[in-house]
Write a protein that holds these residues in place. Structure first.
Motif, PDB file in Angstrom:
ATOM      1  N   PRO A 271       6.109  -6.270  -8.747  1.00  0.00           N
ATOM      2  CA  PRO A 271       6.065  -5.171  -9.552  1.00  0.00           C
ATOM      3  C   PRO A 271       7.221  -4.412 -10.175  1.00  0.00           C
ATOM      4  CG  PRO A 271       5.475  -4.548  -7.315  1.00  0.00           C
ATOM      5  CD  PRO A 271       5.997  -5.830  -7.371  1.00  0.00           C
ATOM      6  N   VAL A 272       7.725  -5.215 -11.331  1.00  0.00           N
ATOM      7  CA  VAL A 272       8.955  -4.665 -11.922  1.00  0.00           C
ATOM      8  C   VAL A 272       8.564  -4.736 -13.460  1.00  0.00           C
ATOM      9  CG1 VAL A 272      10.548  -5.410  -9.877  1.00  0.00           C
ATOM     10  CG2 VAL A 272       9.826  -6.983 -11.925  1.00  0.00           C
ATOM     11  N   GLY A 273       9.697  -4.025 -14.283  1.00  0.00           N
ATOM     12  CA  GLY A 273       9.375  -4.077 -15.519  1.00  0.00           C
ATOM     13  C   GLY A 273       8.779  -2.808 -15.903  1.00  0.00           C
ATOM     14  N   GLY A 274       7.907  -2.952 -17.250  1.00  0.00           N
ATOM     15  CA  GLY A 274       7.239  -1.725 -17.786  1.00  0.00           C
ATOM     16  C   GLY A 274       5.890  -1.493 -17.096  1.00  0.00           C
ATOM     17  N   THR A 275       5.442  -0.472 -17.443  1.00  0.00           N
ATOM     18  CA  THR A 275       4.172  -0.074 -16.721  1.00  0.00           C
ATOM     19  C   THR A 275       3.032  -1.145 -16.680  1.00  0.00           C
ATOM     20  OG1 THR A 275       4.613   2.311 -16.909  1.00  0.00           O
ATOM     21  CG2 THR A 275       2.462   1.648 -16.596  1.00  0.00           C
ATOM     22  N   ALA A 276       2.709  -1.635 -17.666  1.00  0.00           N
ATOM     23  CA  ALA A 276       1.834  -2.734 -17.880  1.00  0.00           C
ATOM     24  C   ALA A 276       2.057  -3.653 -16.701  1.00  0.00           C
ATOM     25  CB  ALA A 276       1.744  -3.270 -19.262  1.00  0.00           C
ATOM     26  N   ASP A 277       3.308  -4.195 -16.740  1.00  0.00           N
ATOM     27  CA  ASP A 277       3.793  -5.367 -15.899  1.00  0.00           C
ATOM     28  C   ASP A 277       3.569  -4.893 -14.607  1.00  0.00           C
ATOM     29  OD1 ASP A 277       4.200  -7.108 -18.057  1.00  0.00           O
ATOM     30  OD2 ASP A 277       6.292  -6.589 -17.990  1.00  0.00           O
ATOM     31  N   VAL A 278       3.915  -3.658 -14.248  1.00  0.00           N
ATOM     32  CA  VAL A 278       4.036  -3.075 -13.006  1.00  0.00           C
ATOM     33  C   VAL A 278       2.545  -3.261 -12.435  1.00  0.00           C
ATOM     34  CG1 VAL A 278       4.314  -1.268 -11.301  1.00  0.00           C
ATOM     35  CG2 VAL A 278       6.220  -1.948 -13.011  1.00  0.00           C
ATOM     36  N   ARG A 279       1.786  -2.810 -13.044  1.00  0.00           N
ATOM     37  CA  ARG A 279       0.181  -2.319 -12.823  1.00  0.00           C
ATOM     38  C   ARG A 279      -0.453  -3.578 -12.499  1.00  0.00           C
ATOM     39  NH1 ARG A 279      -1.838   3.050 -13.376  1.00  0.00           N
ATOM     40  NH2 ARG A 279      -3.810   2.243 -13.945  1.00  0.00           N
ATOM     41  N   ALA A 280      -0.181  -4.546 -13.370  1.00  0.00           N
ATOM     42  CA  ALA A 280      -0.796  -5.827 -13.428  1.00  0.00           C
ATOM     43  C   ALA A 280      -0.218  -6.529 -12.000  1.00  0.00           C
ATOM     44  CB  ALA A 280      -0.319  -6.915 -14.418  1.00  0.00           C
ATOM     45  N   ALA A 281       1.010  -6.559 -11.548  1.00  0.00           N
ATOM     46  CA  ALA A 281       1.383  -6.986 -10.359  1.00  0.00           C
ATOM     47  C   ALA A 281       0.823  -6.350  -9.030  1.00  0.00           C
ATOM     48  CB  ALA A 281       3.127  -7.025 -10.373  1.00  0.00           C
ATOM     49  N   TRP A 282       0.356  -4.958  -9.324  1.00  0.00           N
ATOM     50  CA  TRP A 282      -0.064  -4.198  -8.258  1.00  0.00           C
ATOM     51  C   TRP A 282      -1.558  -4.729  -7.932  1.00  0.00           C
ATOM     52  CZ3 TRP A 282       1.994   1.463  -9.756  1.00  0.00           C
ATOM     53  CH2 TRP A 282       3.136   1.483  -9.217  1.00  0.00           C
ATOM     54  N   GLY A 296      -8.938 -12.654   8.122  1.00  0.00           N
ATOM     55  CA  GLY A 296      -8.311 -12.712   9.461  1.00  0.00           C
ATOM     56  C   GLY A 296      -6.887 -12.700   9.519  1.00  0.00           C
ATOM     57  N   TYR A 297      -6.321 -12.775   8.313  1.00  0.00           N
ATOM     58  CA  TYR A 297      -4.905 -12.767   8.461  1.00  0.00           C
ATOM     59  C   TYR A 297      -4.305 -11.106   8.335  1.00  0.00           C
ATOM     60  CZ  TYR A 297      -3.492 -17.639   8.570  1.00  0.00           C
ATOM     61  OH  TYR A 297      -3.569 -18.901   8.937  1.00  0.00           O
ATOM     62  N   TYR A 298      -3.806 -10.493   9.239  1.00  0.00           N
ATOM     63  CA  TYR A 298      -3.502  -9.124   9.305  1.00  0.00           C
ATOM     64  C   TYR A 298      -2.436  -8.726   8.980  1.00  0.00           C
ATOM     65  CZ  TYR A 298      -8.253  -9.093  11.569  1.00  0.00           C
ATOM     66  OH  TYR A 298      -9.759  -9.454  11.433  1.00  0.00           O
ATOM     67  N   GLN A 299      -1.404  -9.667   8.534  1.00  0.00           N
ATOM     68  CA  GLN A 299      -0.197  -9.540   8.294  1.00  0.00           C
ATOM     69  C   GLN A 299       0.435 -10.513   7.248  1.00  0.00           C
ATOM     70  OE1 GLN A 299       2.238 -10.011  11.739  1.00  0.00           O
ATOM     71  NE2 GLN A 299       4.247 -10.051  10.782  1.00  0.00           N
ATOM     72  N   GLY A 300       1.215  -9.919   6.186  1.00  0.00           N
ATOM     73  CA  GLY A 300       1.735 -10.911   5.341  1.00  0.00           C
ATOM     74  C   GLY A 300       3.172 -10.441   5.094  1.00  0.00           C
ATOM     75  N   TRP A 301       3.707 -11.167   3.971  1.00  0.00           N
ATOM     76  CA  TRP A 301       4.954 -10.621   3.607  1.00  0.00           C
ATOM     77  C   TRP A 301       5.180  -9.743   2.512  1.00  0.00           C
ATOM     78  CZ3 TRP A 301       7.773 -16.225   3.492  1.00  0.00           C
ATOM     79  CH2 TRP A 301       7.642 -16.794   4.646  1.00  0.00           C
ATOM     80  N   ASP A 302       6.181  -9.012   2.381  1.00  0.00           N
ATOM     81  CA  ASP A 302       6.738  -8.136   1.305  1.00  0.00           C
ATOM     82  C   ASP A 302       7.973  -8.388   0.755  1.00  0.00           C
ATOM     83  OD1 ASP A 302       3.976  -7.038   0.647  1.00  0.00           O
ATOM     84  OD2 ASP A 302       4.515  -5.463   2.238  1.00  0.00           O
ATOM     85  N   LEU A 303       8.211  -8.485  -0.458  1.00  0.00           N
ATOM     86  CA  LEU A 303       9.578  -9.024  -0.726  1.00  0.00           C
ATOM     87  C   LEU A 303      10.292  -7.906  -1.641  1.00  0.00           C
ATOM     88  CD1 LEU A 303       8.591 -12.768  -2.088  1.00  0.00           C
ATOM     89  CD2 LEU A 303       9.490 -11.809  -0.001  1.00  0.00           C
ATOM     90  N   HIS A 304       9.390  -6.996  -2.099  1.00  0.00           N
ATOM     91  CA  HIS A 304       9.943  -6.002  -3.010  1.00  0.00           C
ATOM     92  C   HIS A 304       9.448  -4.280  -2.714  1.00  0.00           C
ATOM     93  CE1 HIS A 304      10.756  -3.599  -6.908  1.00  0.00           C
ATOM     94  NE2 HIS A 304      11.577  -4.512  -7.061  1.00  0.00           N
ATOM     95  N   PRO A 305      10.075  -3.249  -2.687  1.00  0.00           N
ATOM     96  CA  PRO A 305       9.772  -2.023  -2.294  1.00  0.00           C
ATOM     97  C   PRO A 305       8.368  -1.644  -2.975  1.00  0.00           C
ATOM     98  CG  PRO A 305      12.062  -1.937  -2.786  1.00  0.00           C
ATOM     99  CD  PRO A 305      11.625  -3.297  -3.294  1.00  0.00           C
ATOM    100  N   ALA A 306       8.345  -2.010  -4.322  1.00  0.00           N
ATOM    101  CA  ALA A 306       7.053  -1.649  -5.052  1.00  0.00           C
ATOM    102  C   ALA A 306       6.026  -2.368  -4.669  1.00  0.00           C
ATOM    103  CB  ALA A 306       7.417  -1.681  -6.546  1.00  0.00           C
ATOM    104  N   GLN A 307       6.021  -3.345  -3.684  1.00  0.00           N
ATOM    105  CA  GLN A 307       4.857  -3.981  -3.184  1.00  0.00           C
ATOM    106  C   GLN A 307       4.340  -3.121  -2.145  1.00  0.00           C
ATOM    107  OE1 GLN A 307       6.321  -8.136  -2.026  1.00  0.00           O
ATOM    108  NE2 GLN A 307       5.076  -8.858  -4.055  1.00  0.00           N
ATOM    109  N   LEU A 308       5.097  -2.246  -1.294  1.00  0.00           N
ATOM    110  CA  LEU A 308       4.662  -1.374  -0.273  1.00  0.00           C
ATOM    111  C   LEU A 308       3.204  -0.535  -0.535  1.00  0.00           C
ATOM    112  CD1 LEU A 308       7.983  -0.418   1.559  1.00  0.00           C
ATOM    113  CD2 LEU A 308       6.502  -2.463   1.857  1.00  0.00           C
ATOM    114  N   PRO A 309       3.471   0.069  -1.769  1.00  0.00           N
ATOM    115  CA  PRO A 309       2.151   0.986  -2.076  1.00  0.00           C
ATOM    116  C   PRO A 309       0.956   0.367  -1.860  1.00  0.00           C
ATOM    117  CG  PRO A 309       3.981   1.417  -3.518  1.00  0.00           C
ATOM    118  CD  PRO A 309       4.369   0.225  -2.690  1.00  0.00           C
TER     119      PRO A 309
END
Length: 378
Positions: A271-282, A296-309
């Motif tokens: 989720p980087v770039g302009g708002t349209a790109d960020v919201r599409a990635a979200w 049943g997969y209760y854990q995953g990987w996150d690679l960027h701070p904006a993926q946390l929300p």
């Protein structure tokens, strides 16, 4: 009745070895909290990991986050990262020895100084011939400066010999550094098809767990390495590709009731770039997180701070959506009431485990039943 006490004793004796095997190999779910994600931060960028919560909150404000939830904002302010992995593998790359040595020592110092997330660890390079010595050196150097509880991530595992070697390495390092036996544990990354299906056609994941001799705490699916090795074109590599679903189904069956936890991989659509790109990635990330949870997969990987929300928004929704139904089913099970669902003890364990996960991550503040009762059921 025709069976005698001698018959009972004879049958018990004939199954004693198998009983012991089941107890050792399939002890049930690992007790305690499982993080909802692992955040991978390249070792040379570790200085900034404590800023991830603020960056995530800023992204929510700037791009009008679609899922409004005060609890998500509170989580990002208080505990944005649950599980941190200092990456010395693909995210860090190949550097000269002096440079990586310095990065190892600095990473250990940063973590030791605190504050740090509830769970931490490092991903070393693989035990393949080209990176083996560097991998061993990195782990050894890290232990010189940091001996608090942490997890090692072992990438690109291709066979049981590598896992057995990792066990031997852990034993040797524990003796050398005066650590208690079993203190060092590791996760196995399933990034190669040979870790799922062996050369002889057998399923390879279960022997990897056996070879770990109790030290394996998790199996982590590597989305892009696995997909590429399986021949999936780059444009179609995804956590939801059929090749990914097959690999994860085998992992799930192999890990069931062993105490080894599962983690899905990541999406590289950030989720980087302009708002349209960020919201599409979200939108994509939110859907993929929910999809993993439902499977049943209760854990995953996150690679960027904006993926946390979206990690927390999707996770919190998942547990809240099912909370009332789970409580009702558990109460009926405990009261032996008639209902339209015939639940068994195994289902009661799953329902209790579901509610406990919701409590652990902050999605639920009230699970409808006392935590002690849920723990006993789970």
């Amino acid at each position: 009745m025709r069976l005698t006490e001698d018959d009972y004793h004879e049958i018990d004796a004939s199954l004693a070895a198998h009983d012991a095997f089941l107890k050792a190999r399939y002890p049930g779910e690992r007790p305690g909290r499982q993080p909802v994600h692992t955040v991978y931060v390249p070792a040379d960028r570790l200085d900034d990991f404590r800023d991830w919560g603020g960056i995530a909150l800023d992204a929510m404000d700037r791009h009008d986050f679609p899922w409004s939830d005060p609890a998500v904002r509170a989580k990002l302010a208080a505990e944005p990262i649950e599980d941190l992995r200092v990456d010395f593998e693909d995210g860090y790359g190949v550097r000269d020895d002096d440079q990586e040595d310095a990065a190892v020592r600095k990473a250990a110092e940063i973590l030791a100084d605190g504050p740090r997330p509830p769970f931490v660890g490092l991903r070393i390079k693989s035990l393949e011939a080209a990176t083996r010595h560097r991998s061993l050196r990195t782990l050894d150097l890290f232990l010189e400066s940091y001996q608090d509880l942490f997890t090692i991530t072992l990438p690109k595992v291709s066979g049981s010999d590598q896992v057995r070697t990792m066990v031997t390495l852990c034993e040797r390092l524990e003796r050398s550094y005066g650590l208690s036996a079993g203190a060092l544990t590791f996760e196995i990354q399933i990034e190669l098809p040979s870790a799922v299906l062996a050369a002889d056609g057998s399923a390879a994941v279960a022997p990897l767990i056996t070879a770990a001799d109790g030290r394996c705490t998790g199996l982590h699916y590597g989305t892009y390495d696995y997909s590429a090795a399986a021949g999936v074109a780059a444009a179609y590599q995804s956590m939801e590709h059929p090749a990914a679903d097959y690999a994860k189904a085998v992992m799930q069956a192999a890990a069931a009731q062993t105490g080894v936890r599962l983690s899905d991989g990541s999406t590289n659509v950030l989720p980087v770039g302009g708002t349209a790109d960020v919201r599409a990635a979200w939108q994509l990330h939110h859907r993929l997180v929910r999809r993993s949870l439902e499977r049943g997969y209760y854990q995953g990987w996150d690679l960027h701070p904006a993926q946390l929300p979206t990690r927390y928004a999707a996770t919190y929704e998942f547990f809240r959506d099912g909370r009332d139904a789970a409580v009702t089913r558990l109460r009926r099970y405990l009261d032996r009431q008639d209902s339209g669902i015939a639940d068994e003890p195994a289902t009661a364990r799953a329902l209790a485990g579901y509610l406990l996960r919701g409590l652990d991550c902050g999605a639920l503040t009230d699970a409808g039943l006392p935590r002690e009762q849920l723990t006993a059921l789970a």
